[in-house]
Design a protein around this motif. Sequence first.
Motif, short mmCIF file in Angstrom:
data_model
loop_
_atom_site.label_atom_id
_atom_site.label_comp_id
_atom_site.label_asym_id
_atom_site.label_seq_id
_atom_site.Cartn_x
_atom_site.Cartn_y
_atom_site.Cartn_z
N UNK A 1 56.90 130.85 45.54
CA UNK A 1 56.23 130.14 44.45
C UNK A 1 57.20 129.42 43.51
N UNK A 2 56.67 128.41 42.83
CA UNK A 2 57.46 127.61 41.89
C UNK A 2 56.81 127.74 40.52
N UNK A 3 57.58 128.15 39.54
CA UNK A 3 57.04 128.30 38.18
C UNK A 3 57.03 126.97 37.44
N UNK A 4 56.02 126.80 36.59
CA UNK A 4 56.04 125.66 35.67
C UNK A 4 55.42 124.39 36.20
N UNK A 5 54.70 124.47 37.33
CA UNK A 5 54.07 123.27 37.87
C UNK A 5 52.89 122.85 36.99
N UNK A 6 52.89 121.60 36.59
CA UNK A 6 51.76 121.03 35.86
C UNK A 6 51.79 119.52 36.03
N UNK A 10 63.13 121.82 47.82
CA UNK A 10 63.79 122.94 48.51
C UNK A 10 62.79 123.99 49.01
N UNK A 11 61.76 124.26 48.20
CA UNK A 11 60.88 125.40 48.51
C UNK A 11 59.61 125.05 49.28
N UNK A 12 59.14 123.81 49.17
CA UNK A 12 57.87 123.46 49.83
C UNK A 12 58.01 123.55 51.35
#
Length: 198
Positions: free
Chosen positions: A40-45, A64-66
């Motif tokens: 997961x990635x924090x702070x997505x908006x 990097x993470x997707x």
Amino acid sequence: MAEFEYPQGFELIAGVDEVGRGPLVGAVVTAAVILDPNNPIDGLTDSKKLSEKKREKLAEEIKQKALAWSLGRAEPEEIDALNILQATMLAMQRAIKNLKIQPHFVLIDGNRIPQLAIPAQAVVKGDSLVAEISAASIIAKVSRDHEMEVLDKQYPQYEFAKHKGYPTKVHLAKLAEFGVLPQHRRSFSPVRKLLENE
């Protein structure tokens, strides 16, 4: 993020968003992102709610993470030939097609869905409700802003890095002073009027 009911029974869900429907110059840029549920990635908006620095940082993290991400675009000539709505739909189709993994379902920001071979749903205010769409909005925004910075270096007198091609007072004044560039959208009213008066 507010609660959003994800469609059930689909493993790979892509989020799609566009940036650059309003500017007078450059491409409309879309992004498609399939996030990794285990990373997961924090702070997505919504990208518009983030500072430039935060957007840049998140864009790198998303890449990097997707599980997969891609860009799609429609150039000024295509926007002029089709109209901005149809060109945006085309750019979205391209972003989805460019994904290295094809999703099972697509969530699209807004109230319109391009023609796709896979099931899709439009989500109004999706960039604030759906993590995948937020991620796509960030990638698209950062990518288009970079293009405007490149254009700014080519034509510093227009100050593209500041207004990103949107029809601000500064941009309209520069357009009147220095004229229309090949990258300007000729079908957009301020540009069209200038060309008609030449």
